[in-house]
Write a protein that holds these residues in place. Structure first.
Motif, mmCIF file in Angstrom:
data_model
loop_
_atom_site.group_PDB
_atom_site.id
_atom_site.type_symbol
_atom_site.label_atom_id
_atom_site.label_comp_id
_atom_site.label_asym_id
_atom_site.label_seq_id
_atom_site.Cartn_x
_atom_site.Cartn_y
_atom_site.Cartn_z
ATOM 1 N N PHE A 1 40.096 30.912 -11.537
ATOM 2 C CA PHE A 1 40.713 29.592 -11.613
ATOM 3 C C PHE A 1 39.699 28.461 -11.763
ATOM 4 N N LEU B 1 48.686 31.887 -9.766
ATOM 5 C CA LEU B 1 48.291 30.926 -8.733
ATOM 6 C C LEU B 1 49.183 31.049 -7.502
ATOM 7 N N MET C 1 47.220 21.226 -9.560
ATOM 8 C CA MET C 1 46.537 22.523 -9.463
ATOM 9 C C MET C 1 46.526 23.259 -10.798
ATOM 10 N N ARG D 1 43.023 23.424 -6.226
ATOM 11 C CA ARG D 1 43.244 24.874 -6.158
ATOM 12 C C ARG D 1 42.422 25.497 -5.040
ATOM 13 N N GLN E 1 40.585 21.628 -9.943
ATOM 14 C CA GLN E 1 39.841 22.738 -9.349
ATOM 15 C C GLN E 1 39.714 22.566 -7.842
ATOM 16 N N LEU F 1 43.266 28.588 -2.121
ATOM 17 C CA LEU F 1 42.823 29.939 -2.434
ATOM 18 C C LEU F 1 42.222 30.603 -1.202
ATOM 19 N N ASN G 1 38.268 34.544 -7.252
ATOM 20 C CA ASN G 1 38.758 33.163 -7.283
ATOM 21 C C ASN G 1 38.198 32.380 -8.465
ATOM 22 N N TRP H 1 51.406 20.688 -7.399
ATOM 23 C CA TRP H 1 51.355 21.887 -8.237
ATOM 24 C C TRP H 1 50.849 21.542 -9.640
ATOM 25 N N CYS I 1 47.747 32.091 -3.789
ATOM 26 C CA CYS I 1 47.835 31.147 -2.670
ATOM 27 C C CYS I 1 48.867 31.557 -1.628
#
Length: 316
Positions: free
Chosen positions: A194, A100, A122, A53, A50, A57, A191, A119, A104
């Motif tokens: 996620f 995602l 994430m 990510r 998290q 974001l 957001n 990745w 992003c």
């Protein structure tokens, strides 16, 4: 031997204690131990999925996706679209990766290269880890559907998103100005989509139904769709839809109202149930509208401040 010379080698008598002059005591700070020098440099803990990510974001708190990702326009030869094909193929990780990537995009556009391990991190949640091999597989799934274009550099990769309908063209931020009517409409995702608190409580049916609900509540705060229509409208089964609704309810993301309406074909006294649903929290229609308004106000305020600064510089 000269007696005077001998005296020169005699030890001088020790002075009486009363004759000693006390000197001020001086203390010298000992050099710090090597470990103390670096005490301020504390190791940081590895980033969670998290946290990873969140680094990429948008600061505005939401991202956008074209509605054609969920469903083609009414009147199209077929209504199901990309979402339905990913759901029926059981590709949850590829589905999340695509969202995602577009979420992003504003941060990655200037420097797309990221290690595959980043990745994978994430795509990891508290309860569901993702390996680099699983990430690579998700990339392959999206490439086959022309939803991303990938360029590998060793163990790192650069990802370019494609349009939501898989037409193979490079993705651009939705503005409502696309010439193709199927690409004009879009919806907002907060957001929080996620957050581990969401992704750990939703599996593929829940994520699919959340996307349907977000699309259907872009303008109106409630929606009502019979589960019998999901196969024809969205490309997945009634069972998937029902499971998805249960997941959303159990996660506290929806509220449902049951209305009895007239139906002459019904055996229940000419009545049947219609279910109206609404999203809650940051997913609610009003919450998403407020987020967009705050972002627009921030952009306008920044533009005014920049214009004022330029005017002041011109007068000086």
């Amino acid at each position: 031997m000269d007696p005077h010379q001998a005296v020169a080698y005699r030890a001088a008598p020790a002075p009486d204690s009363d004759d000693l002059i006390a000197e001020p005591e001086t203390t010298s700070k000992a050099d710090p131990e090597p470990d103390d020098v670096f005490a301020q440099f504390v190791d940081e803990i590895p980033a969670t999925g998290q946290a990873a990510r969140a680094e990429f974001l948008s600061n505005r708190g939401y991202f956008v996706c074209r509605q054609v990702f969920v469903q083609h326009l009414d009147g199209s030869p077929t209504r199901p679209s990309t979402l339905g094909s990913l759901v029926t193929a059981g590709q949850l990780r590829a589905l999340l990766l695509y969202l995602l990537v577009i979420a992003c995009e504003h941060r990655l556009a200037s420097n797309r290269r990221l290690p595959a391990q980043t990745w994978a991190r994430m795509l990891t949640t508290a309860n569901y880890p993702c390996s680099t091999a699983q990430f690579r597989k998700a990339v392959s799934v999206l490439e086959e559907r022309q939803l991303v274009r990938a360029r590998w550099i060793g163990t790192s990769v650069e990802l370019w998103p494609g349009y939501e309908n898989g037409n193979g063209e490079a993705w651009e931020q939705p503005t409502g100005a696309d010439e193709d009517p199927d690409l004009k409409r879009y919806f907002t995702l907060p957001n929080e989509f996620f957050d581990d608190a969401v992704l750990d409580r939703l599996r593929l049916p829940g994520v699919a139904m959340l996307l349907v609900a977000l699309k259907e509540t872009s303008r109106d705060s409630t929606f009502s769709i019979s589960v019998e229509r999901y196969a024809a409208w969205y490309g997945f089964s009634e069972r998937t839809a029902e499971r998805g609704y249960r997941e959303l309810a159990n996660a506290g993301l929806t509220r449902t109202h049951k209305q009895m309406i007239k139906d002459p074909r019904s055996g229940r006294g000419g009545l049947r149930a219609r279910y109206h649903r609404t999203l809650l929290g940051p997913f609610a229609t009003q919450a998403r509208t407020d987020a967009r308004r705050r972002a627009q106000d921030s952009v306008h305020a920044s533009a005014r401040a920049q214009a004022a600064a330029q005017t002041e510089a011109g007068h000086s």
